[in-house]
Design a protein around this motif. Structure first.
Motif, short mmCIF file in Angstrom:
data_model
loop_
_atom_site.label_atom_id
_atom_site.label_comp_id
_atom_site.label_asym_id
_atom_site.label_seq_id
_atom_site.Cartn_x
_atom_site.Cartn_y
_atom_site.Cartn_z
N ASP A 40 1.95 6.80 9.08
CA ASP A 40 0.88 7.72 8.69
C ASP A 40 -0.31 6.95 8.11
OD1 ASP A 40 2.47 10.09 9.22
OD2 ASP A 40 3.62 9.49 7.45
N LEU A 41 -0.03 5.82 7.48
CA LEU A 41 -1.06 4.98 6.89
C LEU A 41 -0.96 3.59 7.49
CD1 LEU A 41 -3.27 4.32 4.78
CD2 LEU A 41 -1.42 3.88 3.13
N LEU A 42 -2.06 3.14 8.14
CA LEU A 42 -2.09 1.83 8.77
C LEU A 42 -2.91 0.89 7.90
CD1 LEU A 42 -1.93 4.07 11.18
CD2 LEU A 42 -2.41 2.12 12.65
N LEU A 43 -2.31 -0.19 7.46
CA LEU A 43 -2.97 -1.22 6.67
C LEU A 43 -3.11 -2.46 7.55
CD1 LEU A 43 -0.92 -0.75 3.38
CD2 LEU A 43 -3.12 0.28 3.95
N LEU A 44 -4.33 -2.82 7.90
CA LEU A 44 -4.59 -3.89 8.86
C LEU A 44 -5.40 -4.98 8.18
CD1 LEU A 44 -5.65 -1.63 11.89
CD2 LEU A 44 -3.34 -2.28 11.16
N ASP A 45 -4.92 -6.20 8.27
CA ASP A 45 -5.60 -7.34 7.67
C ASP A 45 -6.17 -8.22 8.79
OD1 ASP A 45 -6.59 -9.22 5.96
OD2 ASP A 45 -4.68 -9.68 4.98
N GLU A 46 -7.48 -8.14 8.99
CA GLU A 46 -8.18 -8.91 10.02
C GLU A 46 -7.54 -8.75 11.40
OE1 GLU A 46 -10.92 -10.47 9.59
OE2 GLU A 46 -11.10 -10.81 7.43
N PRO A 47 -7.40 -7.52 11.92
CA PRO A 47 -6.71 -7.35 13.20
C PRO A 47 -7.50 -7.88 14.40
CG PRO A 47 -7.65 -5.27 12.49
CD PRO A 47 -7.86 -6.23 11.37
#
Length: 574
Positions: A511-518
């Motif tokens: 439900d929550l996407l946490l993306l680091d420099e995708p």
């Protein structure tokens, strides 16, 4: 393990620590108590039958040698002796089997405890550890406690029961021999205690050295390509040789203590048996008379047969006392490597704090006055940070390196507890995190993707790979998604590894996407295609993305600019 009070006297603290370690070891075998009792019963029953075996042999010698009875009259006793030997053999095998099951259960319980504890520590703590050293907690430290349950514990029960039965049986036929046995018995545990202190210290040092060598060797194996590139391969051989020499020295020290203690204990046991033999010999020669009548040959043989068996459990306990020392050393090493001086991160799938009551139109996430510090750092990267994130919002975190973007994502993922402030969530949610360095295991790309959902069909797998732009390079590989890659993504570029990590996250369907420099390391065309596919896949879901990309900023609904010298973020619409 419980922590001792700092005001406790050192000697008392050491005793308390040893008791706590013993209780901890006993707790590992709670799941196999029935097998533990069976092993104790079998070994004690075998010891009791030993008395009957000695009595049968002594009666046969007295009857055949002294009384000259024909063999036909002793056939029943011979049959009884054979039956006793058979039962003792069966009981010995049963005791070994049951004790082995207890050891297996305890070793499994230890590995489960260590694994669960490592999982509780979370990925941030694990990043700072040596994987080779941690692996020893599951391997050699587990093996170190095997002898404690398979050897020491059954023999300890035997020592408390069998020598007492032997003394009672011998005292019934000759009280002098019983007195000799009782007076000489304390010598064995006394020297065993003295040697045990040194053995425990040496065993702990040996296990620690082995763990350090394993960590050193594992790290060098992982970086072998880099070492060869810089011409450090031969130089590192010296470091490995030094580590192996340290293990050899520690191991030889443990063996020296073991052999020395065995020699001392065998010496005193032999002296004690010799005293019994001397007393009987002088009695038969008429040089010593402590009874009204001289003991019969059968009585003397009965006492001589049981005298070594009286000390045998004590000698076995002394031999297995090193297993106890190794187990205590293993417990101490587990305590040292998993010490309670760091905060335990909650499991990523659970909310960092209990969710607030659901309110209509409330933000999905509310960050209130957060103060964050990366694990191992000395300074906060963010303080007084407050932010509201709505359901379905696509948010871009931007700012210079070191301003806390990745740290904020780790806090939202539940990996890093805030030093101050709190994170409020509206209800339960599935959280997915794709970091800058996703861990990829040795295996096929499909195997790495299915970590998110082992039951995923090939169609879902390919759809997630297509959305993350994995198929752009996978189609050119020999076996597509079935192509085998090396550990940590060896054989792939950094951008390709990140795309596999992103596809794995999409397959989890959070439900929550946490993306680091995708989108880092991607060409403009691939970046545009990835953002477009991500917009379709994340429709209705909340996305928080740390980025330096202008295209990703335009893609987001809102941009939050973080400043290293400013506590309050600057939020602007994209």
């Amino acid at each position: 393990m419980p922590v001792l009070n700092e005001s406790t006297h050192p000697a008392e603290a050491q005793r308390q620590q040893r008791r706590q370690q013993q209780q901890w070891l006993a707790g590992l075998a709670q799941g196999a108590l029935s097998r533990q009792r069976l092993a104790a019963f079998a070994i004690c029953a075998s010891g009791a039958l030993l008395i009957g075996q000695a009595a049968a042999i002594a009666w046969l010698i007295q009857s055949i040698v002294v009384e000259h009875r024909p063999l036909a009259q002793t056939a029943a006793v011979f049959g009884l002796l054979a039956l006793v030997l058979l039962f003792r053999s069966l009981l010995g095998g049963l005791a070994q089997s049951a004790a082995g099951d207890v050891a297996d259960a305890a070793r499994l319980a230890l590995r489960e405890k260590v694994y669960r504890r490592l999982m509780e520590r979370g990925p941030l703590w694990l990043r700072r550890q040596r994987t080779g050293e941690l692996s020893e907690l599951l391997l050699s430290h587990g093996d170190a406690i095997e002898g404690y349950y398979a050897g020491f514990q059954p023999v300890r029960t035997e020592v408390m029961v069998v020598p007492l039965l032997i003394v009672l049986a011998v005292g019934w036929v000759d009280w002098v021999v019983a007195v000799i046995l009782v007076c000489t018995a304390p010598l064995v545990p006394f020297f065993m205690m003295l040697v045990g202190w040194g053995a425990e210290a040496a065993g702990r040092a040996q296990l620690g050295e082995l763990a350090r060598m394993s960590g050193h060797f594992a790290d060098r194996i992982k970086g072998l390509g880099l070492l060869r590139l810089y011409g450090r391969g031969d130089a590192e051989l010296g470091g490995i040789a030094a580590a192996a020499e340290g293990v050899r020295e520690r191991t030889m020290k443990v063996l020296r203590i073991a052999f020395l203690s065995s020699t001392v204990l065998e010496f005193f046991a032999s002296i004690s048996v010799a005293m019994v033999a001397l007393y009987l010999g002088l009695s038969y020669l008429g040089l010593m008379s402590l009874h009204a009548t001289v003991p019969t040959l059968g009585t003397g043989m009965f006492c001589l047969l049981l005298a070594p068996e009286f000390y045998a459990p004590l000698r076995r306990l002394a031999a297995h006392y090193h297993d106890r020392a190794n187990a205590l050393a293993a417990a101490a090493e587990v305590e040292r490597l998993l010490q309670d001086d760091l905060p335990v991160a909650p499991v990523p799938s659970e909310p960092a704090l209990p969710p607030e009551p659901v309110q209509l139109h409330a933000p999905l996430l509310t960050l209130q006055n957060l103060t964050l510090r990366p694990q191992g750092a000395r300074h906060d990267v963010m303080s007084g940070f407050s932010l509201s994130i709505d359901q379905g919002q696509h948010l871009a975190l931007v700012g210079p390196s070191g301003c806390g973007k990745s740290t904020l994502l780790e806090a939202l993922a539940g990996w890093l507890p805030p030093r101050e402030g709190r994170i409020l969530r509206r209800g339960q949610m599935r959280v997915g995190y794709a970091g800058q360095r996703p861990y990829l295991f040795h295996g096929s790309i499909a195997d790495n993707l299915r970590l998110a959902d082992p039951t995923a069909s090939d169609a879902r797998l390919e759809a997630a790979a297509e959305a993350a732009q994995v198929m752009r390079f996978a189609r050119e590989l020999p076996l597509g998604l079935d192509t085998v890659i090396g550990e940590r993504g060896f054989g792939l570029s950094g951008g390709e590894a990140r795309r596999i990590g992103l596809a794995r996250l999409l397959l989890r369907d959070p439900d929550l996407l946490l993306l680091d420099e995708p989108t880092a390391f991607l060409d403009p065309e691939t970046e545009a295609a990835l953002l477009q596919a991500l917009a379709i896949h994340a429709r209705g879901r909340t996305v928080v993305m740390a980025t330096h990309s202008a295209a990703a900023m335009r893609w987001a609904d809102a941009v939050v600019r973080l400043h290293p010298d400013r506590a309050v973020p600057e939020q602007v619409q994209a």
